[in-house]
Design an enzyme around this catalytic site. Structure first.
Site, mmCIF file in Angstrom:
data_model
loop_
_atom_site.group_PDB
_atom_site.id
_atom_site.type_symbol
_atom_site.label_atom_id
_atom_site.label_comp_id
_atom_site.label_asym_id
_atom_site.label_seq_id
_atom_site.Cartn_x
_atom_site.Cartn_y
_atom_site.Cartn_z
ATOM 1 N N ASP A 1 -0.750 -6.191 -0.394
ATOM 2 C CA ASP A 1 -1.331 -5.296 0.652
ATOM 3 C C ASP A 1 -2.800 -5.256 0.827
ATOM 4 O O ASP A 1 -3.434 -4.511 -0.314
ATOM 5 C CB ASP A 1 -0.600 -3.984 0.916
ATOM 6 C CG ASP A 1 0.481 -3.934 2.046
ATOM 7 O OD1 ASP A 1 0.285 -4.467 2.952
ATOM 8 O OD2 ASP A 1 1.300 -3.057 1.650
ATOM 9 N N LYS B 1 -1.483 -9.286 2.704
ATOM 10 C CA LYS B 1 -0.539 -9.081 3.829
ATOM 11 C C LYS B 1 -1.739 -7.956 4.594
ATOM 12 O O LYS B 1 -2.407 -7.168 3.897
ATOM 13 C CB LYS B 1 0.896 -8.228 3.607
ATOM 14 C CG LYS B 1 1.389 -7.977 4.911
ATOM 15 C CD LYS B 1 2.852 -7.112 4.815
ATOM 16 C CE LYS B 1 2.604 -5.700 4.328
ATOM 17 N NZ LYS B 1 2.212 -4.597 5.062
ATOM 18 N N ASP C 1 0.974 -1.059 -0.025
ATOM 19 C CA ASP C 1 0.071 0.007 0.067
ATOM 20 C C ASP C 1 0.888 1.387 -0.097
ATOM 21 O O ASP C 1 0.400 2.498 -0.157
ATOM 22 C CB ASP C 1 -0.833 -0.085 1.083
ATOM 23 C CG ASP C 1 -0.229 -0.050 2.478
ATOM 24 O OD1 ASP C 1 0.925 -0.054 2.527
ATOM 25 O OD2 ASP C 1 -1.028 -0.133 3.612
ATOM 26 N N SER C 2 2.152 0.937 0.111
ATOM 27 C CA SER C 2 2.902 2.272 -0.072
ATOM 28 C C SER C 2 2.949 2.562 -1.448
ATOM 29 O O SER C 2 3.611 3.675 -1.796
ATOM 30 C CB SER C 2 4.530 1.776 0.144
ATOM 31 O OG SER C 2 4.874 0.337 -0.481
ATOM 32 N N GLU D 1 -1.886 -5.351 8.267
ATOM 33 C CA GLU D 1 -1.562 -4.733 9.493
ATOM 34 C C GLU D 1 -2.095 -5.248 10.895
ATOM 35 O O GLU D 1 -3.441 -5.163 10.857
ATOM 36 C CB GLU D 1 -1.129 -3.384 9.312
ATOM 37 C CG GLU D 1 -0.475 -3.253 8.067
ATOM 38 C CD GLU D 1 -0.160 -1.403 7.991
ATOM 39 O OE1 GLU D 1 0.492 -1.164 7.129
ATOM 40 O OE2 GLU D 1 -0.690 -0.866 8.844
ATOM 41 N N GLU E 1 8.165 -3.834 11.713
ATOM 42 C CA GLU E 1 8.574 -2.680 11.192
ATOM 43 C C GLU E 1 9.022 -1.695 12.407
ATOM 44 O O GLU E 1 8.117 -1.596 13.406
ATOM 45 C CB GLU E 1 7.583 -1.953 10.426
ATOM 46 C CG GLU E 1 8.124 -0.640 9.669
ATOM 47 C CD GLU E 1 7.047 -0.093 8.578
ATOM 48 O OE1 GLU E 1 7.442 1.033 8.378
ATOM 49 O OE2 GLU E 1 6.458 -0.788 8.354
#
Length: 285
Positions: free
Chosen positions: A105, A135, A66-67, A137, A203
């Site tokens: 993501d 992925k 999602d970056s 979070e 992270e």
């Protein structure tokens, strides 16, 4: 087993036999690498061309992160990016990387509501994008979603420590897991592993804590600002290759100056066009 072969590269030929072709990296390959003590690299990718280059370089895992919100779409944070904006990027990466495991993501807002929402979002990435895994979070708070996805046959990479989608509630870009908060980070790691995640990104976690967690878990850990003892490492490729503007995070190492090279090439191209030097005779029919 050599590192080259662990990454799924072509196996050396036996006398009188052709070399065996590279195979697609799967989650069990990553588990085997951890068991055998082989460290591995993961990079983000957002398009066919860079995915092809990274796949040829032997990068075993590519993350359509999602970056992309920042480096593709120009948003200030990862929060605004949508599933519809990410799925076309996943398609391109999958086409460009015939050997890497491609992870997509799940963006902010697509899975927090519960297991059903997470399954709906993940299914879109698998069916429409061709992703091999997703992925998401969070630690204990998303364990139920992880369990639901894995039960449905969708491999899940977890992400704990600093979680960029929660930047507003975390008070900015801060190291997580210091002091008393270390116990919660450990609990998060255990929770996602027990829920069925095949790996976990850590992270901006203190290196000593990341080392401790890596030793506790049987699944691979992937560090980004989490020290050298994780099983794998991940960077945003634009950060790694010198394409990002502004000051880099402390955990970033620039391995090239691709941004500078592109600027020089574009400047030279524009100069030669303006001067009538390009195209020359050798470029004409």
């Amino acid at each position: 087993m050599s590192e080259h072969n662990v990454y799924g590269a072509a196996q050396p030929a036996q006398p009188g036999q052709p070399a065996q072709p590279r195979t697609r990296i799967r989650t069990h390959h990553l588990q085997k690498m951890k068991a055998e003590g082989h460290k591995w690299a993961m990079l983000t990718a957002y398009d066919y061309s860079t995915a092809r280059i990274f796949d040829e370089a032997g990068i075993p895992v590519l993350l359509v992160g999602d970056s992309a919100a920042n480096v593709v779409y120009g948003y200030d944070t990862t929060v605004p990016v949508s599933i519809d904006e990410l799925i076309p990027l996943v398609r391109g990466v999958v086409r460009g990387a015939p050997h890497a495991l491609v992870v997509a993501d799940l963006p902010f807002g697509s899975y927090e509501a519960g297991p059903a929402a997470a399954l709906a979002a993940a299914t879109r990435f698998m069916k429409e994008g061709g992703a091999h895994a997703v992925k998401l979070e969070g630690g204990e708070r998303v364990a139920e979603q992880i369990a639901h996805l894995t039960a449905a046959g969708i491999p899940v990479m977890a992400h704990i420590g600093f979680t960029p989608q929660s930047v507003n509630s975390l008070g900015g870009f801060r190291v997580q897991g210091r002091g008393d908060a270390a116990e919660q980070t450990i609990a998060d790691a255990i929770a996602v592993a027990e829920a069925g995640a095949f790996s976990v990104v850590m992270e901006m976690v203190p290196a000593e804590l990341a080392t401790q967690i890596t030793g506790k878990l049987t699944i691979p850990t992937i560090g980004i600002g989490a020290g050298p003892n994780c099983d794998g490492q991940v960077l945003v490729w634009q950060d790694m290759a010198g394409m990002s503007s502004g000051k880099s995070a402390r955990f970033v190492k620039r391995f090239a100056d691709i941004g500078g090279e592109l600027r020089r090439a574009a400047t030279q191209y524009a100069h030669e066009v303006a001067a009538g030097v390009f195209p020359a005779d050798e470029h004409c029919f």
